[in-house]
Scaffold this motif. Sequence first.
Motif, PDB file in Angstrom:
ATOM      1  N   CYS A 112      21.289  51.916  25.082  1.00 50.49           N
ATOM      2  CA  CYS A 112      20.107  51.334  24.949  1.00 50.49           C
ATOM      3  C   CYS A 112      20.370  50.070  24.183  1.00 50.49           C
ATOM      4  O   CYS A 112      21.288  49.712  23.542  1.00 50.49           O
ATOM      5  N   LYS A 113      19.216  49.190  24.184  1.00 44.28           N
ATOM      6  CA  LYS A 113      19.360  47.910  23.391  1.00 44.28           C
ATOM      7  C   LYS A 113      19.433  48.551  22.147  1.00 44.28           C
ATOM      8  O   LYS A 113      18.888  49.635  21.740  1.00 44.28           O
ATOM      9  N   VAL A 114      19.556  47.723  21.155  1.00 47.35           N
ATOM     10  CA  VAL A 114      19.755  48.040  19.826  1.00 47.35           C
ATOM     11  C   VAL A 114      18.410  48.541  19.173  1.00 47.35           C
ATOM     12  O   VAL A 114      18.374  49.369  18.185  1.00 47.35           O
ATOM     13  N   ASP A 115      17.340  48.344  19.629  1.00 46.53           N
ATOM     14  CA  ASP A 115      16.226  48.788  18.975  1.00 46.53           C
ATOM     15  C   ASP A 115      15.699  50.043  19.801  1.00 46.53           C
ATOM     16  O   ASP A 115      14.786  50.576  19.317  1.00 46.53           O
TER      17      ASP A 115
ATOM     18  N   TYR B 113      32.000  70.075  23.862  1.00 41.86           N
ATOM     19  CA  TYR B 113      33.035  69.952  23.128  1.00 41.86           C
ATOM     20  C   TYR B 113      33.362  68.294  22.908  1.00 41.86           C
ATOM     21  O   TYR B 113      33.954  67.972  21.726  1.00 41.86           O
ATOM     22  N   ILE B 114      32.327  67.529  23.065  1.00 39.21           N
ATOM     23  CA  ILE B 114      32.068  66.121  22.800  1.00 39.21           C
ATOM     24  C   ILE B 114      30.732  65.802  22.813  1.00 39.21           C
ATOM     25  O   ILE B 114      29.939  65.915  23.589  1.00 39.21           O
ATOM     26  N   ASN B 115      30.462  65.487  21.381  1.00 38.30           N
ATOM     27  CA  ASN B 115      28.944  64.949  21.382  1.00 38.30           C
ATOM     28  C   ASN B 115      28.963  63.755  20.326  1.00 38.30           C
ATOM     29  O   ASN B 115      28.833  63.796  19.308  1.00 38.30           O
ATOM     30  N   TYR B 116      29.285  62.481  21.046  1.00 39.45           N
ATOM     31  CA  TYR B 116      29.477  61.480  20.418  1.00 39.45           C
ATOM     32  C   TYR B 116      28.253  60.450  20.280  1.00 39.45           C
ATOM     33  O   TYR B 116      27.676  60.263  21.415  1.00 39.45           O
ATOM     34  N   LYS B 117      28.334  59.656  19.345  1.00 43.45           N
ATOM     35  CA  LYS B 117      27.121  58.802  19.152  1.00 43.45           C
ATOM     36  C   LYS B 117      27.484  57.728  18.174  1.00 43.45           C
ATOM     37  O   LYS B 117      28.030  57.918  17.005  1.00 43.45           O
ATOM     38  N   SER B 118      27.105  56.501  18.518  1.00 43.76           N
ATOM     39  CA  SER B 118      27.758  55.252  17.952  1.00 43.76           C
ATOM     40  C   SER B 118      27.050  53.927  18.166  1.00 43.76           C
ATOM     41  O   SER B 118      26.432  53.930  19.260  1.00 43.76           O
ATOM     42  N   SER B 119      26.965  53.125  17.235  1.00 45.99           N
ATOM     43  CA  SER B 119      26.409  51.788  17.695  1.00 45.99           C
ATOM     44  C   SER B 119      27.623  50.700  17.769  1.00 45.99           C
ATOM     45  O   SER B 119      27.231  49.441  17.669  1.00 45.99           O
ATOM     46  N   TYR B 120      28.907  51.307  17.614  1.00 45.91           N
ATOM     47  CA  TYR B 120      30.022  50.345  17.508  1.00 45.91           C
ATOM     48  C   TYR B 120      30.768  50.425  18.587  1.00 45.91           C
ATOM     49  O   TYR B 120      31.883  49.962  18.546  1.00 45.91           O
ATOM     50  N   VAL B 121      30.254  50.629  19.878  1.00 48.36           N
ATOM     51  CA  VAL B 121      31.024  50.288  21.037  1.00 48.36           C
ATOM     52  C   VAL B 121      31.046  49.221  21.755  1.00 48.36           C
ATOM     53  O   VAL B 121      31.640  48.749  22.810  1.00 48.36           O
ATOM     54  N   PHE B 122      29.827  48.312  21.276  1.00 47.84           N
ATOM     55  CA  PHE B 122      29.933  46.853  21.801  1.00 47.84           C
ATOM     56  C   PHE B 122      29.871  46.073  20.304  1.00 47.84           C
ATOM     57  O   PHE B 122      29.542  46.568  19.458  1.00 47.84           O
ATOM     58  N   PRO B 123      30.471  44.894  20.216  1.00 45.82           N
ATOM     59  CA  PRO B 123      30.398  44.247  19.070  1.00 45.82           C
ATOM     60  C   PRO B 123      29.049  43.812  18.600  1.00 45.82           C
ATOM     61  O   PRO B 123      27.998  43.939  19.283  1.00 45.82           O
ATOM     62  N   CYS B 124      29.108  43.953  17.029  1.00 39.27           N
ATOM     63  CA  CYS B 124      27.770  43.692  16.370  1.00 39.27           C
ATOM     64  C   CYS B 124      28.227  42.270  15.849  1.00 39.27           C
ATOM     65  O   CYS B 124      29.012  42.035  14.995  1.00 39.27           O
ATOM     66  N   ASP B 125      26.981  41.485  16.226  1.00 40.02           N
ATOM     67  CA  ASP B 125      27.046  40.111  15.559  1.00 40.02           C
ATOM     68  C   ASP B 125      26.525  40.119  14.144  1.00 40.02           C
ATOM     69  O   ASP B 125      25.714  40.514  13.988  1.00 40.02           O
TER      70      ASP B 125
ATOM     71  N   ALA C  98      24.484  47.935  20.653  1.00 36.78           N
ATOM     72  CA  ALA C  98      23.718  48.890  21.299  1.00 36.78           C
ATOM     73  C   ALA C  98      24.301  50.386  21.083  1.00 36.78           C
ATOM     74  O   ALA C  98      25.439  50.495  21.159  1.00 36.78           O
ATOM     75  N   PRO C  99      23.195  51.118  20.634  1.00 38.96           N
ATOM     76  CA  PRO C  99      23.604  52.547  20.558  1.00 38.96           C
ATOM     77  C   PRO C  99      24.135  53.337  21.835  1.00 38.96           C
ATOM     78  O   PRO C  99      23.419  53.079  22.792  1.00 38.96           O
ATOM     79  N   VAL C 100      24.973  54.147  21.685  1.00 33.53           N
ATOM     80  CA  VAL C 100      25.668  54.802  22.898  1.00 33.53           C
ATOM     81  C   VAL C 100      25.709  56.359  22.463  1.00 33.53           C
ATOM     82  O   VAL C 100      26.174  56.687  21.288  1.00 33.53           O
ATOM     83  N   THR C 101      25.429  57.020  23.354  1.00 35.37           N
ATOM     84  CA  THR C 101      25.861  58.500  23.250  1.00 35.37           C
ATOM     85  C   THR C 101      26.531  59.061  24.469  1.00 35.37           C
ATOM     86  O   THR C 101      25.998  58.537  25.448  1.00 35.37           O
ATOM     87  N   ALA C 102      27.573  59.969  23.967  1.00 39.04           N
ATOM     88  CA  ALA C 102      28.493  60.521  25.370  1.00 39.04           C
ATOM     89  C   ALA C 102      28.651  61.758  24.835  1.00 39.04           C
ATOM     90  O   ALA C 102      28.877  62.110  23.776  1.00 39.04           O
ATOM     91  N   LYS C 103      28.415  62.797  25.887  1.00 36.23           N
ATOM     92  CA  LYS C 103      28.632  64.069  25.752  1.00 36.23           C
ATOM     93  C   LYS C 103      29.326  64.522  26.972  1.00 36.23           C
ATOM     94  O   LYS C 103      29.328  64.201  28.013  1.00 36.23           O
ATOM     95  N   MET C 104      30.029  65.838  26.600  1.00 33.38           N
ATOM     96  CA  MET C 104      30.948  66.344  27.650  1.00 33.38           C
ATOM     97  C   MET C 104      30.889  67.618  27.215  1.00 33.38           C
ATOM     98  O   MET C 104      31.254  68.049  26.134  1.00 33.38           O
TER      99      MET C 104
END
Length: 166
Positions: free
Chosen positions: A111-114, A154-166, A140-146
């Motif tokens: 998603c966009k940062v907001d 067995y994967i439930n990953y959330k982060s806002s650091y997969v794209f550069p933060c200015d 941009a926040p990212v959620t990855a599940k598998m």
Amino acid sequence: MAVRVSASATALIAAVLAAPQAVAADGTSVPISASADAETVALARADPSAAVAAANVCGTGYTLAKGIPLPVGVDPSERLATLFSYENSGKGCAILDNNVGSSQYMYLRVCKVDGTACDTDSGKFSEYAGPVYVSSFACAPVTAKMGATSSSLYINYKSSYVFPCD
């Protein structure tokens, strides 16, 4: 002769390290963003075919911004998935690469940062989930599940650091 070969190899290695965004002439590596961290560069060099394949799914002109072995903290050689993020002229693309070798439930959302303008891909996939795209990708926040199913992850990953933060 051995000294000349060694000097040439040293110069080549120095050039690649100084310019990580360089692409191998044989097409076996992906362009790497100048903002990519050392872990991402190492991951792309260790498994260039996966990074190139994911970049090709995003489309032309994308450079690798981040590569994250999942689950986090697992030795990259034992990873179950790899989250790749790519950037291209202010746009972002993410791919969740299935490293298990069989069809798994996968979910990928960016998603966009907001938290608006989200793009999601989910289902049973044997190769990857995505591509998912976002404009204005900084932080941009990212959620990855598998998992075997959507309720057995067995994967439930959330982060806002997969794209550069200015």
